[in-house]
Design a protein around this motif. Structure first.
Motif, PDB file in Angstrom:
ATOM      1  N   SER A 269       4.070 -31.518  -4.915  1.00 25.52           N
ATOM      2  CA  SER A 269       3.950 -32.815  -5.585  1.00 25.52           C
ATOM      3  C   SER A 269       4.379 -33.995  -4.716  1.00 25.52           C
ATOM      4  O   SER A 269       3.805 -35.074  -4.803  1.00 25.52           O
ATOM      5  CB  SER A 269       4.762 -32.818  -6.880  1.00 25.52           C
ATOM      6  N   SER A 270       5.364 -33.792  -3.849  1.00 24.10           N
ATOM      7  CA  SER A 270       5.884 -34.908  -3.064  1.00 24.10           C
ATOM      8  C   SER A 270       5.758 -34.714  -1.552  1.00 24.10           C
ATOM      9  O   SER A 270       5.893 -35.666  -0.791  1.00 24.10           O
ATOM     10  CB  SER A 270       7.364 -35.131  -3.392  1.00 24.10           C
ATOM     11  N   GLY A 271       5.531 -33.480  -1.116  1.00 14.72           N
ATOM     12  CA  GLY A 271       5.484 -33.197   0.312  1.00 14.72           C
ATOM     13  C   GLY A 271       6.859 -33.105   0.949  1.00 14.72           C
ATOM     14  O   GLY A 271       6.982 -32.949   2.161  1.00 14.72           O
ATOM     15  N   LYS A 272       7.913 -33.192   0.142  1.00  8.96           N
ATOM     16  CA  LYS A 272       9.278 -33.128   0.668  1.00  8.96           C
ATOM     17  C   LYS A 272       9.735 -31.675   0.798  1.00  8.96           C
ATOM     18  O   LYS A 272       9.316 -30.812   0.038  1.00  8.96           O
ATOM     19  CB  LYS A 272      10.237 -33.884  -0.236  1.00  8.96           C
ATOM     20  N   ILE A 273      10.609 -31.463   1.750  1.00 12.47           N
ATOM     21  CA  ILE A 273      11.169 -30.133   1.949  1.00 12.47           C
ATOM     22  C   ILE A 273      12.261 -29.905   0.903  1.00 12.47           C
ATOM     23  O   ILE A 273      13.192 -30.704   0.782  1.00 12.47           O
ATOM     24  CB  ILE A 273      11.730 -29.972   3.359  1.00 12.47           C
ATOM     25  N   ALA A 274      12.133 -28.812   0.155  1.00 13.21           N
ATOM     26  CA  ALA A 274      13.085 -28.493  -0.907  1.00 13.21           C
ATOM     27  C   ALA A 274      14.104 -27.453  -0.461  1.00 13.21           C
ATOM     28  O   ALA A 274      15.124 -27.262  -1.112  1.00 13.21           O
ATOM     29  CB  ALA A 274      12.334 -27.984  -2.131  1.00 13.21           C
ATOM     30  N   GLY A 275      13.856 -26.780   0.623  1.00 18.02           N
ATOM     31  CA  GLY A 275      14.734 -25.726   1.110  1.00 18.02           C
ATOM     32  C   GLY A 275      14.006 -24.966   2.201  1.00 18.02           C
ATOM     33  O   GLY A 275      13.013 -25.451   2.742  1.00 18.02           O
ATOM     34  N   CYS A 276      14.493 -23.781   2.507  1.00 17.04           N
ATOM     35  CA  CYS A 276      13.825 -22.981   3.525  1.00 17.04           C
ATOM     36  C   CYS A 276      14.162 -21.509   3.338  1.00 17.04           C
ATOM     37  O   CYS A 276      15.152 -21.162   2.720  1.00 17.04           O
ATOM     38  CB  CYS A 276      14.194 -23.442   4.920  1.00 17.04           C
ATOM     39  N   ASP A 277      13.286 -20.689   3.870  1.00 11.58           N
ATOM     40  CA  ASP A 277      13.517 -19.253   3.943  1.00 11.58           C
ATOM     41  C   ASP A 277      13.922 -18.930   5.370  1.00 11.58           C
ATOM     42  O   ASP A 277      13.447 -19.563   6.316  1.00 11.58           O
ATOM     43  CB  ASP A 277      12.243 -18.474   3.618  1.00 11.58           C
ATOM     44  N   ALA A 278      14.800 -17.963   5.528  1.00 16.22           N
ATOM     45  CA  ALA A 278      15.225 -17.538   6.855  1.00 16.22           C
ATOM     46  C   ALA A 278      14.711 -16.130   7.123  1.00 16.22           C
ATOM     47  O   ALA A 278      14.808 -15.254   6.266  1.00 16.22           O
ATOM     48  CB  ALA A 278      16.749 -17.564   6.959  1.00 16.22           C
ATOM     49  N   LEU A 279      14.156 -15.930   8.305  1.00 21.34           N
ATOM     50  CA  LEU A 279      13.651 -14.629   8.726  1.00 21.34           C
ATOM     51  C   LEU A 279      14.404 -14.215   9.983  1.00 21.34           C
ATOM     52  O   LEU A 279      14.441 -14.956  10.962  1.00 21.34           O
ATOM     53  CB  LEU A 279      12.153 -14.710   9.027  1.00 21.34           C
ATOM     54  N   ILE A 280      15.005 -13.046   9.936  1.00 20.10           N
ATOM     55  CA  ILE A 280      15.727 -12.536  11.107  1.00 20.10           C
ATOM     56  C   ILE A 280      14.786 -11.674  11.936  1.00 20.10           C
ATOM     57  O   ILE A 280      14.006 -10.883  11.398  1.00 20.10           O
ATOM     58  CB  ILE A 280      16.986 -11.729  10.701  1.00 20.10           C
TER      59      ILE A 280
ATOM     60  N   VAL B 247      23.616 -13.164   9.581  1.00 23.16           N
ATOM     61  CA  VAL B 247      22.579 -14.050   9.036  1.00 23.16           C
ATOM     62  C   VAL B 247      23.207 -15.212   8.284  1.00 23.16           C
ATOM     63  O   VAL B 247      22.833 -16.372   8.483  1.00 23.16           O
ATOM     64  CB  VAL B 247      21.608 -13.271   8.114  1.00 23.16           C
ATOM     65  N   LEU B 248      24.167 -14.922   7.441  1.00 20.62           N
ATOM     66  CA  LEU B 248      24.799 -15.968   6.645  1.00 20.62           C
ATOM     67  C   LEU B 248      25.513 -16.984   7.537  1.00 20.62           C
ATOM     68  O   LEU B 248      25.362 -18.191   7.365  1.00 20.62           O
ATOM     69  CB  LEU B 248      25.771 -15.351   5.642  1.00 20.62           C
ATOM     70  N   GLU B 249      26.277 -16.503   8.500  1.00 25.13           N
ATOM     71  CA  GLU B 249      26.985 -17.412   9.400  1.00 25.13           C
ATOM     72  C   GLU B 249      26.008 -18.257  10.214  1.00 25.13           C
ATOM     73  O   GLU B 249      26.203 -19.465  10.392  1.00 25.13           O
ATOM     74  CB  GLU B 249      27.923 -16.637  10.315  1.00 25.13           C
ATOM     75  N   SER B 250      24.935 -17.638  10.697  1.00 24.25           N
ATOM     76  CA  SER B 250      23.943 -18.371  11.488  1.00 24.25           C
ATOM     77  C   SER B 250      23.226 -19.417  10.648  1.00 24.25           C
ATOM     78  O   SER B 250      22.987 -20.534  11.107  1.00 24.25           O
ATOM     79  CB  SER B 250      22.926 -17.400  12.094  1.00 24.25           C
ATOM     80  N   ALA B 251      22.886 -19.060   9.421  1.00 25.43           N
ATOM     81  CA  ALA B 251      22.211 -20.013   8.527  1.00 25.43           C
ATOM     82  C   ALA B 251      23.131 -21.184   8.201  1.00 25.43           C
ATOM     83  O   ALA B 251      22.699 -22.344   8.163  1.00 25.43           O
ATOM     84  CB  ALA B 251      21.752 -19.309   7.256  1.00 25.43           C
TER      85      ALA B 251
END
Length: 111
Positions: free
Chosen positions: A28-39, A71-75
């Motif tokens: 709807s807005s083109g704004k970033i709402a968050g992200c997924d992380a892939l290791i 992963v958690l620490e890196s994120a």
């Protein structure tokens, strides 16, 4: 499989992993709402190894908690960098909250 277990243990201590982030964009807005992380595992001889090739091995040999902690620490470190560079605030907090309520996950968070 035994070779992968041994290499995986060494990979954790040698910090051979990388996180890749994929933005979640609001249509709807083109704004970033968050992200997924892939290791991914950046193996010194085999190159990049995708999660399906090593996550189940980490679970079987008891290394998954160490990997999850990494992963958690890196994120969290990446989130801190984005906050500093772009002024964004806590876009990934829901992901971290979901991670912390999963049973048998590390209880230590370093930011």
């Amino acid at each position: 499989m035994a070779r992968v277990k041994q290499e995986l243990g060494a990979a954790i201590s040698e910090n051979e992993f990388e996180l890749y982030f994929q933005p979640q964009v609001l249509v709807s807005s083109g704004k970033i709402a968050g992200c997924d992380a892939l290791i991914c595992w950046n193996h010194p001889q085999r190159g990049m190894i995708s999660p399906p090739e090593f996550i189940s091995v980490a679970e079987e040999c008891g290394l998954i908690d160490q990997l999850d902690g990494w992963v958690l620490e890196s994120a969290c470190r990446q989130l801190e960098q984005w906050e500093h560079l772009f002024g964004c605030k806590n876009n990934s907090l829901p992901m971290i909250e979901q991670f912390l309520v999963i049973p048998n996950r590390p209880k230590r968070v370093i930011i």
